[in-house]
Design a protein around this motif. Structure first.
Motif, PDB file in Angstrom:
ATOM      1  N   UNK A 211       0.831  -1.203   0.000  1.00 54.24           N
ATOM      2  CA  UNK A 211       0.000   0.000   0.000  1.00 54.24           C
ATOM      3  C   UNK A 211       0.865   1.252   0.000  1.00 54.24           C
ATOM      4  N   UNK A 212       0.305   2.308  -0.548  1.00 51.01           N
ATOM      5  CA  UNK A 212       0.932   3.632  -0.520  1.00 51.01           C
ATOM      6  C   UNK A 212       0.020   4.540   0.296  1.00 51.01           C
ATOM      7  N   UNK A 213       0.530   5.111   1.388  1.00 51.20           N
ATOM      8  CA  UNK A 213      -0.216   6.090   2.171  1.00 51.20           C
ATOM      9  C   UNK A 213      -0.975   5.529   3.348  1.00 51.20           C
ATOM     10  N   UNK A 214      -0.972   4.214   3.556  1.00 47.33           N
ATOM     11  CA  UNK A 214      -1.763   3.644   4.643  1.00 47.33           C
ATOM     12  C   UNK A 214      -1.201   4.041   6.010  1.00 47.33           C
ATOM     13  N   UNK A 215       0.090   3.791   6.227  1.00 50.24           N
ATOM     14  CA  UNK A 215       0.680   4.081   7.532  1.00 50.24           C
ATOM     15  C   UNK A 215       0.626   5.575   7.842  1.00 50.24           C
ATOM     16  N   UNK A 216       0.942   6.394   6.834  1.00 54.73           N
ATOM     17  CA  UNK A 216       0.913   7.834   7.064  1.00 54.73           C
ATOM     18  C   UNK A 216      -0.508   8.311   7.328  1.00 54.73           C
ATOM     19  N   UNK A 217      -1.482   7.619   6.740  1.00 56.01           N
ATOM     20  CA  UNK A 217      -2.874   7.940   7.019  1.00 56.01           C
ATOM     21  C   UNK A 217      -3.235   7.635   8.459  1.00 56.01           C
ATOM     22  N   UNK A 218      -2.724   6.525   8.981  1.00 56.90           N
ATOM     23  CA  UNK A 218      -2.978   6.183  10.382  1.00 56.90           C
ATOM     24  C   UNK A 218      -2.393   7.228  11.319  1.00 56.90           C
ATOM     25  N   UNK A 219      -1.232   7.773  10.947  1.00 55.17           N
ATOM     26  CA  UNK A 219      -0.556   8.740  11.810  1.00 55.17           C
ATOM     27  C   UNK A 219      -0.961  10.183  11.495  1.00 55.17           C
ATOM     28  N   UNK A 220      -1.729  10.353  10.406  1.00 52.31           N
ATOM     29  CA  UNK A 220      -2.088  11.692   9.924  1.00 52.31           C
ATOM     30  C   UNK A 220      -0.830  12.523   9.672  1.00 52.31           C
ATOM     31  N   UNK A 221       0.135  11.898   9.020  1.00 51.71           N
ATOM     32  CA  UNK A 221       1.398  12.547   8.690  1.00 51.71           C
ATOM     33  C   UNK A 221       1.616  12.493   7.180  1.00 51.71           C
ATOM     34  N   UNK A 222       2.386  13.411   6.616  1.00 45.13           N
ATOM     35  CA  UNK A 222       2.731  13.314   5.192  1.00 45.13           C
ATOM     36  C   UNK A 222       3.678  12.143   4.960  1.00 45.13           C
ATOM     37  N   UNK A 223       3.706  11.654   3.722  1.00 41.13           N
ATOM     38  CA  UNK A 223       4.610  10.542   3.395  1.00 41.13           C
ATOM     39  C   UNK A 223       6.050  11.039   3.428  1.00 41.13           C
ATOM     40  N   UNK A 224       6.975  10.112   3.692  1.00 44.79           N
ATOM     41  CA  UNK A 224       8.388  10.462   3.838  1.00 44.79           C
ATOM     42  C   UNK A 224       9.197   9.808   2.727  1.00 44.79           C
ATOM     43  N   UNK A 225       8.875  10.172   1.509  1.00 43.23           N
ATOM     44  CA  UNK A 225       9.574   9.628   0.359  1.00 43.23           C
ATOM     45  C   UNK A 225       8.726   9.784  -0.889  1.00 43.23           C
ATOM     46  N   UNK A 226       9.277   9.340  -2.011  1.00 41.71           N
ATOM     47  CA  UNK A 226       8.594   9.437  -3.301  1.00 41.71           C
ATOM     48  C   UNK A 226       8.285   8.047  -3.830  1.00 41.71           C
ATOM     49  N   UNK A 227       7.072   7.884  -4.334  1.00 44.45           N
ATOM     50  CA  UNK A 227       6.646   6.623  -4.926  1.00 44.45           C
ATOM     51  C   UNK A 227       6.563   6.803  -6.437  1.00 44.45           C
ATOM     52  N   UNK A 228       7.241   5.910  -7.167  1.00 45.47           N
ATOM     53  CA  UNK A 228       7.278   6.008  -8.627  1.00 45.47           C
ATOM     54  C   UNK A 228       7.076   4.614  -9.225  1.00 45.47           C
ATOM     55  N   UNK A 229       6.205   4.506 -10.214  1.00 42.65           N
ATOM     56  CA  UNK A 229       5.996   3.220 -10.890  1.00 42.65           C
ATOM     57  C   UNK A 229       7.241   2.882 -11.709  1.00 42.65           C
ATOM     58  N   UNK A 230       7.870   1.748 -11.416  1.00 40.28           N
ATOM     59  CA  UNK A 230       9.032   1.310 -12.186  1.00 40.28           C
ATOM     60  C   UNK A 230       8.642   0.348 -13.300  1.00 40.28           C
ATOM     61  N   UNK A 231       7.417  -0.155 -13.254  1.00 39.93           N
ATOM     62  CA  UNK A 231       6.793  -0.910 -14.345  1.00 39.93           C
ATOM     63  C   UNK A 231       5.313  -0.550 -14.282  1.00 39.93           C
ATOM     64  N   UNK A 232       4.598  -0.754 -15.361  1.00 41.87           N
ATOM     65  CA  UNK A 232       3.172  -0.436 -15.376  1.00 41.87           C
ATOM     66  C   UNK A 232       2.503  -0.991 -14.121  1.00 41.87           C
ATOM     67  N   UNK A 233       1.930  -0.097 -13.320  1.00 38.95           N
ATOM     68  CA  UNK A 233       1.320  -0.496 -12.047  1.00 38.95           C
ATOM     69  C   UNK A 233      -0.174  -0.196 -12.084  1.00 38.95           C
ATOM     70  N   UNK A 234      -0.963  -1.144 -11.606  1.00 33.30           N
ATOM     71  CA  UNK A 234      -2.404  -0.956 -11.483  1.00 33.30           C
ATOM     72  C   UNK A 234      -2.745  -0.927  -9.994  1.00 33.30           C
ATOM     73  N   UNK A 235      -3.469   0.098  -9.582  1.00 33.89           N
ATOM     74  CA  UNK A 235      -3.719   0.304  -8.157  1.00 33.89           C
ATOM     75  C   UNK A 235      -5.192   0.589  -7.907  1.00 33.89           C
ATOM     76  N   UNK A 236      -5.687   0.075  -6.793  1.00 36.97           N
ATOM     77  CA  UNK A 236      -7.028   0.384  -6.318  1.00 36.97           C
ATOM     78  C   UNK A 236      -6.922   1.631  -5.443  1.00 36.97           C
ATOM     79  N   UNK A 237      -7.650   2.699  -5.811  1.00 38.79           N
ATOM     80  CA  UNK A 237      -7.548   3.981  -5.112  1.00 38.79           C
ATOM     81  C   UNK A 237      -8.722   4.112  -4.150  1.00 38.79           C
TER      82      UNK A 237
END
Length: 729
Positions: free
Chosen positions: A552-578
């Motif tokens: 997951x992207x953003x789950x832990x930071x959502x629990x803490x109500x904090x901004x993410x601490x890094x950058x997420x970049x697709x390195x291959x075609x990625x399909x995600x449930x938003x």
């Protein structure tokens, strides 16, 4: 005398007057890289086929660098033997010398055994018996083995010439000296010239493929064939022959050639998306990618006949310098009955014996549809009718019977809606002309290093990388079904309606190299990765970890109500449930998961920081690891219990030195690990332990081996760690 860089970790050095053509470094597909630079080319001769190329290989001191094998010398050795003619009786390239391996004793010995297995497979009657063959089967197999190998099985030490480099300079040719000057560093001297050779990779370097592939999106079908390779071990423009079976949305490989990771990336498939592999045989153009499949967070199912599996066990063990038990540590082996239909969760597969220098199976696959069976045949590394007929003999001790020939040929000619055939020619591959009247629906001619000629085009066709034949279209959305499975594994007590509510959220595609979320973003959604790969680059140290399906992207930071601490970049075609963050948090509160997750969320984040557990491990696995992680505090002067303990110790705070007896041999820093599996090293002089140094206590996470043992990528990283320790000390 020049040292020319061919590719990352691969160099070329030649002294023609001394007949020395040295390949320095030997990552996968080295031969293809040399072809790209024209160091390998056709030599014009009227009497035979012959190519130029290396006659010696300087191996890396390190078996593995940055996660990938550094020494895969099988095809360079085969090139010397057969393309250059060193092993062919009467060939002008046969000057009485053998291919030449140069390096440390550990690497030379490991490569010797690995090449021996790649050349012969099972090498004695006793090994066939151990693999479950009857006496009649042993006699037949042995007769074929002798026919393909000029009636002789050479010992590993007789197959190759070898030179061990220790501390002293070694004279390779008159006036040509090679000296090891450090780990993976050498100096070659000739007359008044010297050249420094450095085979070490930088931290951010990876061995690259010799060709470029365009990205293609894979559609998850009920039953389809996705084409991922039509070349062979010499084709420098395409991946080696291979296919993907997509069955009920799940991904199964047929063989795994070199750079299979690059091929899967181009299709938006990560190693954690792979359910299993059906393996035809162990030649490197079908085997080398197996070393990528052990980098998953689950044991990938390995399907093969008993004899093929026996050879794969021996070859992987030889390559890693371990015993054959390593195979079961990193893969889930499942034996298929030969000449019978095997049911693999609804996918029916029939392996059939195919004559080849090593133990080999062809495969037929079928699935029942409303209009009857739909089928695919995969005939890798078959033999031509002409060659197989030449083996027929009335003497059962010297060849094969006509009846066996007929059985093999009938198996080759079975009908399939789609059939892919090896037509590489020569003594050990098929011929297109033998399939002129094949009854199958579509014939795909494969395993070549050239385009199809006019005659071949009249018989069959070729296919592009990533193209697919859909035999049974999907009747459900398999990607959403996959999302449902992931969510149910995270929240096993959740109600069906609650899960379905999350599944109504949109699925978004992120093409390769697309930024999904930037550093310091206050996330408003939680992204559940369903397929492909996402790189997470930490903001504090720039380290990059690979996230795959189930993360997951953003789950832990959502629990803490904090901004993410890094950058997420697709390195291959990625399909995600938003999933909107507030929806996801309400869902977790409703399912009583939130409090449990908050308790371990900081531990999960810490584990994600580590090199050992940061990449290719889904959030679900990390949750389970975090739930079992205990905190251990040790005082200055204490020793981590157990020497190299079976449980894993991850350093959170403090300073630790590593000792072999009384000699300090290294140290570990924050987020480094110690232990996790019995020592891979076979050295008898190691008496290692980790001692707390400095004046402050150390804090560790301790994770039980019972939790780690079924995560192959962890065992793989521990193997790399020990390979590095061995090479240094």
């Amino acid at each position: 005398m020049n040292l020319i860089k061919v590719a990352t970790g691969l160099f070329w050095l030649e002294i023609p007057e001394k007949d020395l053509f040295l390949m320095c470094g030997c990552p996968m597909d080295s031969i293809k890289h040399l072809e790209n630079m024209n160091f390998i080319h056709r030599i014009d001769r009227d009497d035979c086929y012959m190519e130029s190329g290396p006659n010696a290989i300087l191996l890396s001191d390190l078996a593995v660098q940055n996660g990938y094998f550094s020494n895969l010398a099988e095809f360079p050795i085969l090139h010397m033997m057969y393309k250059q003619g060193m092993a062919l009786p009467g060939h002008p390239g046969n000057k009485g010398t053998s291919p030449w391996l140069i390096g440390t004793s550990d690497q030379v010995n490991a490569q010797n055994q690995y090449i021996f297995r790649g050349n012969y497979g099972l090498s004695s009657r006793a090994e066939f018996e151990e693999a479950g063959c009857t006496k009649d089967e042993v006699d037949l197999m042995w007769n074929l083995k002798m026919k393909f190998n000029f009636n002789k099985i050479l010992k590993p030490e007789d197959l190759l010439d070898t030179t061990i480099i220790d501390d002293e300079a070694v004279e390779l040719r008159p006036d040509v000296f090679l000296k090891r000057t450090g780990l993976n560093c050498y100096k070659l001297s000739y007359n008044d010239e010297t050249v420094d050779i450095d085979l070490n990779l930088k931290d951010d370097e990876l061995y690259e493929p010799p060709y470029a592939l365009e990205s293609r999106k894979v559609s998850r079908e009920n039953f389809s064939i996705i084409h991922v390779g039509e070349g062979n071990g010499w084709d420098n423009t395409r991946p080696c022959m291979g296919s993907i079976i997509c069955f009920e949305g799940k991904i199964y490989l047929i063989d795994a050639g070199p750079n299979i990771e690059y091929s899967l990336n181009a299709l938006g498939i990560s190693v954690n998306d792979v359910e299993g592999i059906f393996h035809t045989h162990i030649h490197d153009d079908h085997f080398a990618g197996l070393t990528y499949l052990i980098m998953a967070d689950h044991k990938i199912k390995y399907y093969a006949t008993e004899t093929v599996m026996a050879t794969a066990r021996k070859k992987l063990a030889a390559l890693m310098g371990q015993d054959i038990s390593i195979f079961d540590l990193v893969l889930d082996p499942i034996i298929l009955d030969c000449h019978a239909w095997n049911n693999v969760n609804g996918l029916e597969v029939k392996p059939l014996f195919s004559p080849h220098p090593v133990e080999t199976s062809i495969f037929y696959f079928r699935v029942m549809s409303s209009s009857g069976y739909k089928s695919y045949g995969h005939l890798a590394d078959i033999v031509s009718s002409k060659i197989l007929k030449s083996f027929i003999s009335d003497n059962p001790q010297e060849g094969i019977a006509q009846e066996f020939y007929d059985d093999v040929w009938n198996s080759y000619k079975q009908y399939a809606d789609i059939k892919k055939i090896d037509v590489g020619g020569g003594m050990v591959h098929g011929e297109a002309g033998d399939f002129k009247n094949d009854p199958s629906g579509i014939l795909i001619l494969s395993h070549l290093d050239r385009p199809l000629n006019v005659q071949e085009k009249r018989i069959g066709t070729n296919v592009d990388f990533g193209s697919a034949h859909v035999l049974i279209p999907a009747s459900v959305n398999y990607l959403r079904l996959h999302a449902s499975r992931i969510l149910n594994s995270y929240f096993p007590d959740a109600g069906i309606s609650d899960i379905e509510m999350l599944l109504e959220c949109p699925i978004i595609e992120f093409p390769a190299n697309t930024v999904i979320a930037e550093d310091s973003t206050q996330m408003k959604e939680v992204f559940l990765i369903l397929s492909g790969k996402v790189d997470y680059v930490f903001s504090d140290n720039g380290a990059s970890h690979e996230m795959t399906a189930g993360s997951t992207v953003g789950l832990m930071n959502g629990l803490w109500n904090e901004p993410i601490k890094g950058t997420y970049r697709a390195s291959a075609l990625a399909e995600t449930l938003i999933i909107p963050k507030n929806v996801f948090l309400k869902f977790m509160k409703k399912t009583d998961v939130m409090d449990q997750l908050i308790k371990v969320s900081r531990i999960i984040f810490d584990l994600r920081n580590t090199q050992l557990l940061g990449s290719r491990i889904s959030n679900l696995k990390l949750v389970r690891l975090a739930q079992r992680a205990a905190t251990v505090n040790l005082l200055p002067g204490d020793t981590v219990p157990g020497g190299w303990p079976k449980d894993l110790f991850i350093l959170k705070k403090g300073s630790v030195n590593i000792y072999n007896g009384k000699k300090k041999i290294g140290s570990i820093k924050k987020w480094d690990s110690w232990g996790g599996y019995p020592v891979f090293s076979k050295r008898k002089d190691l008496n290692i332990d980790a001692r707390i140094s400095g004046k402050t206590p150390c804090d560790f996470y301790r994770i039980s081996y019972d939790v780690l043992k079924d995560i192959p990528v962890v065992q793989w990283k521990l193997f790399q760690q020990w390979s590095c320790w061995d090479a240094h000390y």
